[in-house]
Design an enzyme around this catalytic site. Sequence first.
Site, PDB file in Angstrom:
ATOM      1  N   TYR A 168       0.821  -1.204   0.000  1.00  0.00           N
ATOM      2  CA  TYR A 168       0.000   0.000   0.000  1.00  0.00           C
ATOM      3  C   TYR A 168       0.851   1.247   0.000  1.00  0.00           C
ATOM      4  O   TYR A 168       2.068   1.179   0.205  1.00  0.00           O
ATOM      5  CB  TYR A 168      -0.962  -0.008   1.193  1.00  0.00           C
ATOM      6  CG  TYR A 168      -0.346   0.300   2.541  1.00  0.00           C
ATOM      7  CD1 TYR A 168       0.491  -0.612   3.184  1.00  0.00           C
ATOM      8  CD2 TYR A 168      -0.603   1.501   3.174  1.00  0.00           C
ATOM      9  CE1 TYR A 168       1.037  -0.326   4.418  1.00  0.00           C
ATOM     10  CE2 TYR A 168      -0.050   1.803   4.421  1.00  0.00           C
ATOM     11  CZ  TYR A 168       0.772   0.880   5.040  1.00  0.00           C
ATOM     12  OH  TYR A 168       1.319   1.182   6.255  1.00  0.00           O
ATOM     13  N   LYS A 223       6.433  -2.112   1.888  1.00  0.00           N
ATOM     14  CA  LYS A 223       5.271  -1.526   2.570  1.00  0.00           C
ATOM     15  C   LYS A 223       4.055  -2.437   2.405  1.00  0.00           C
ATOM     16  O   LYS A 223       3.174  -2.192   1.588  1.00  0.00           O
ATOM     17  CB  LYS A 223       5.003  -0.119   2.019  1.00  0.00           C
ATOM     18  CG  LYS A 223       4.096   0.720   2.889  1.00  0.00           C
ATOM     19  CD  LYS A 223       4.158   2.172   2.479  1.00  0.00           C
ATOM     20  CE  LYS A 223       3.093   3.026   3.095  1.00  0.00           C
ATOM     21  NZ  LYS A 223       3.142   3.098   4.557  1.00  0.00           N
ATOM     22  N   GLU A 231      11.777   1.994  14.462  1.00  0.00           N
ATOM     23  CA  GLU A 231      10.991   3.138  13.975  1.00  0.00           C
ATOM     24  C   GLU A 231       9.693   3.203  14.774  1.00  0.00           C
ATOM     25  O   GLU A 231       9.459   2.390  15.664  1.00  0.00           O
ATOM     26  CB  GLU A 231      10.710   2.999  12.474  1.00  0.00           C
ATOM     27  CG  GLU A 231       9.964   1.736  12.110  1.00  0.00           C
ATOM     28  CD  GLU A 231       9.834   1.506  10.604  1.00  0.00           C
ATOM     29  OE1 GLU A 231       9.806   2.482   9.834  1.00  0.00           O
ATOM     30  OE2 GLU A 231       9.742   0.325  10.211  1.00  0.00           O
ATOM     31  N   LEU A 287      11.007   1.017   7.227  1.00  0.00           N
ATOM     32  CA  LEU A 287      10.484   1.509   5.956  1.00  0.00           C
ATOM     33  C   LEU A 287      11.233   2.797   5.589  1.00  0.00           C
ATOM     34  O   LEU A 287      11.422   3.670   6.445  1.00  0.00           O
ATOM     35  CB  LEU A 287       8.988   1.805   6.086  1.00  0.00           C
ATOM     36  CG  LEU A 287       8.322   2.237   4.782  1.00  0.00           C
ATOM     37  CD1 LEU A 287       8.198   1.054   3.818  1.00  0.00           C
ATOM     38  CD2 LEU A 287       6.948   2.837   5.037  1.00  0.00           C
TER      39      LEU A 287
HETATM   40  N1  PMP Z   1       7.619   3.588   8.947  1.00  0.00           N
HETATM   41  C1  PMP Z   1       6.477   2.903   9.010  1.00  0.00           C
HETATM   42  C2  PMP Z   1       6.453   1.588   9.699  1.00  0.00           C
HETATM   43  C3  PMP Z   1       5.311   3.419   8.430  1.00  0.00           C
HETATM   44  O1  PMP Z   1       4.157   2.725   8.478  1.00  0.00           O
HETATM   45  C4  PMP Z   1       5.359   4.685   7.801  1.00  0.00           C
HETATM   46  C5  PMP Z   1       4.131   5.311   7.201  1.00  0.00           C
HETATM   47  N2  PMP Z   1       3.400   4.463   6.437  1.00  0.00           N
HETATM   48  C6  PMP Z   1       6.578   5.369   7.769  1.00  0.00           C
HETATM   49  C7  PMP Z   1       7.693   4.791   8.355  1.00  0.00           C
HETATM   50  C8  PMP Z   1       6.697   6.728   7.122  1.00  0.00           C
HETATM   51  O2  PMP Z   1       6.680   6.641   5.738  1.00  0.00           O
HETATM   52  P1  PMP Z   1       6.159   7.850   4.848  1.00  0.00           P
HETATM   53  O3  PMP Z   1       6.947   9.046   5.243  1.00  0.00           O
HETATM   54  O4  PMP Z   1       6.453   7.436   3.458  1.00  0.00           O
HETATM   55  O5  PMP Z   1       4.708   8.000   5.136  1.00  0.00           O
END
Ligand code: PMP
Length: 284
Positions: free
Chosen positions: A33, A147, A179, A204
């Site tokens: 996603y 993701k 994270e 991620l």
């Molecule tokens: N880490 C995780 C585990 C996440 O779920 C997300 C957001 N989906 C992020 C980091 C941040 O990613 P982004 O800045 O692309 O939203």
Amino acid sequence: MGRIVYVNGEYVDEAEAKISVFDRGFLFADAVYEVSSVLNGQLIDNNGHLTRLHRSLNELSLDAPASDAEIETAQKALIEKNNLKEGLVYLQVSRGAADRAFHFPENTPTSLVMFTQELNVINSPAAEKGLAIITVPDIRWGRRDIKTVQLLAPSLAKMAAKNAGADDAWMEENGYITEGSSNNAYIITQDGTIVTRHLGNEILAGITRKAIVRLADENNMKVEERLFTADEAKAAAEAFISSATTFVTAVVSLDGQQIGDGKPGPITQKLREFYIEEALASIQ
Ligand code: PMP
């Protein structure tokens, strides 16, 4: 009539939207996603999200359900049909519907679903106040760089935070913070260095993270991409999270211990301003 959502080429009322019970996203979490934020009815950093979508698809040998141009056209159509001014567009690609079997099915088209959600991203109460965070063990799988929709561990982390009276959780593995439950985690050391974990399979690669590291660099702020512990975070001058829907949001306590003076810190606030300024400029 509810929201208009997108299901495999059709725009339908959310009450009419249908996905098969055999969909592998439903049965196996065999789906990836993306979430793009929307400001003034326009997508923010969407190219970054579509680029990461392709990476996630490739890593799982999933076919792209449509071209980037087609996906973006549909995202924009959904924003328009739902008259969305501020919030997000969610998109999910699953391996599609087939008889239940572990091996990937052949000749099964992937499925694409999208919907919008309203959200105050700029005037967010959480960003004003800062977040109380707890640490929880990181019990997710080993490919967090993809993701996927396997979000049970992050759901449990957020519930643990809620039950502890906190706002969110940071996950810990082998003594280091990986994270946040749905965001990247940062601390700012007493000497003003922005520290966030280096990229790898363990986290991620946030699209917002990438922009923040670049913006910090451009503004002569020092960034170190390395491991850090919860103890280092507790002794930090500031801390914050980033994601597409939180931008930069301060963290003011960790496991009940105040960070800095317990308010969103000046560097965090600057980074939030830089990010919002650039996002708004990109849609002029
Ligand atoms: N880490 C995780 C585990 C996440 O779920 C997300 C957001 N989906 C992020 C980091 C941040 O990613 P982004 O800045 O692309 O939203």
